[in-house]
Design a protein around this motif. Structure first.
Motif, mmCIF file in Angstrom:
data_model
loop_
_atom_site.group_PDB
_atom_site.id
_atom_site.type_symbol
_atom_site.label_atom_id
_atom_site.label_comp_id
_atom_site.label_asym_id
_atom_site.label_seq_id
_atom_site.Cartn_x
_atom_site.Cartn_y
_atom_site.Cartn_z
ATOM 1 N N ALA A 142 -77.364 -76.694 32.361
ATOM 2 C CA ALA A 142 -77.951 -76.967 31.045
ATOM 3 C C ALA A 142 -79.117 -76.026 30.741
ATOM 4 O O ALA A 142 -79.455 -75.805 29.580
ATOM 5 C CB ALA A 142 -78.425 -78.413 30.972
ATOM 6 N N ASN B 4 -75.253 -72.546 30.433
ATOM 7 C CA ASN B 4 -74.942 -73.124 29.116
ATOM 8 C C ASN B 4 -75.789 -72.481 28.021
ATOM 9 O O ASN B 4 -75.292 -72.151 26.943
ATOM 10 C CB ASN B 4 -75.168 -74.637 29.117
ATOM 11 C CG ASN B 4 -74.172 -75.383 29.977
ATOM 12 O OD1 ASN B 4 -73.270 -74.804 30.567
ATOM 13 N ND2 ASN B 4 -74.354 -76.680 30.081
ATOM 14 N N GLN B 5 -77.089 -72.299 28.300
ATOM 15 C CA GLN B 5 -77.980 -71.674 27.320
ATOM 16 C C GLN B 5 -77.592 -70.220 27.068
ATOM 17 O O GLN B 5 -77.564 -69.765 25.922
ATOM 18 C CB GLN B 5 -79.438 -71.747 27.796
ATOM 19 C CG GLN B 5 -79.987 -73.142 27.863
ATOM 20 C CD GLN B 5 -80.025 -73.810 26.502
ATOM 21 O OE1 GLN B 5 -80.393 -73.209 25.515
ATOM 22 N NE2 GLN B 5 -79.630 -75.066 26.453
ATOM 23 N N GLU C 52 -76.038 -80.546 38.793
ATOM 24 C CA GLU C 52 -75.748 -81.149 37.491
ATOM 25 C C GLU C 52 -76.721 -80.676 36.416
ATOM 26 O O GLU C 52 -76.360 -80.533 35.254
ATOM 27 C CB GLU C 52 -75.838 -82.678 37.580
ATOM 28 C CG GLU C 52 -74.774 -83.317 38.443
ATOM 29 C CD GLU C 52 -74.975 -84.817 38.505
ATOM 30 O OE1 GLU C 52 -74.304 -85.513 37.715
ATOM 31 O OE2 GLU C 52 -75.790 -85.266 39.324
ATOM 32 N N ILE C 53 -77.957 -80.451 36.797
ATOM 33 C CA ILE C 53 -79.016 -80.103 35.857
ATOM 34 C C ILE C 53 -79.013 -78.620 35.497
ATOM 35 O O ILE C 53 -79.173 -78.255 34.329
ATOM 36 C CB ILE C 53 -80.398 -80.451 36.467
ATOM 37 C CG1 ILE C 53 -80.486 -81.939 36.785
ATOM 38 C CG2 ILE C 53 -81.516 -80.019 35.543
ATOM 39 C CD1 ILE C 53 -81.667 -82.279 37.662
#
Length: 78
Positions: free
Chosen positions: A20, A24-25, A16-17
Motif C-alpha cells: 500500500a 501500489n502507490q 500486508e502493509i
C-alpha cells in the motif's frame, strides 16, 4: 513512517502493509522504476529502526540519510 509504525504496532504483517505504501502507490502514479526491489529499478530504500522510525534512506542507489544523519541535502537545506 508514522502511519507504517502505527499499522505495525497493531500487529499487522509487514507483507500486508508494504504494498500500500510502495508498489501500489508507484503503480497508481505510473512510476515504472519505483515501488519494488528489482533489476533496473531505481534502488530507493527506506530502513527502519526497531521502533519503526526512519533510520536510513537511499535514493537511486545513493544514501541520503544514514543513522539519522543527512548525507545529501536538498537545494533549500543548510
Amino acid at each position: 513512517s508514522g502511519c507504517l509504525a502505527e499499522l505495525l504496532n497493531r500487529d499487522l504483517a509487514l507483507a500486508e502493509i508494504l504494498p500500500a505504501m510502495t508498489s501500489n502507490q508507484a503503480s497508481l502514479l505510473r512510476l515504472k522504476g519505483k515501488g519494488k526491489l528489482a533489476v533496473g529499478a531505481d534502488a530507493d530504500l527506506l530502513v527502519l529502526n526497531d521502533d519503526h522510525n526512519v533510520k536510513d534512506v537511499m535514493v537511486r542507489g545513493l544514501w541520503h540519510i544514514r543513522d539519522n544523519k543527512a548525507l545529501i541535502k536538498g537545494n533549500f537545506e543548510t
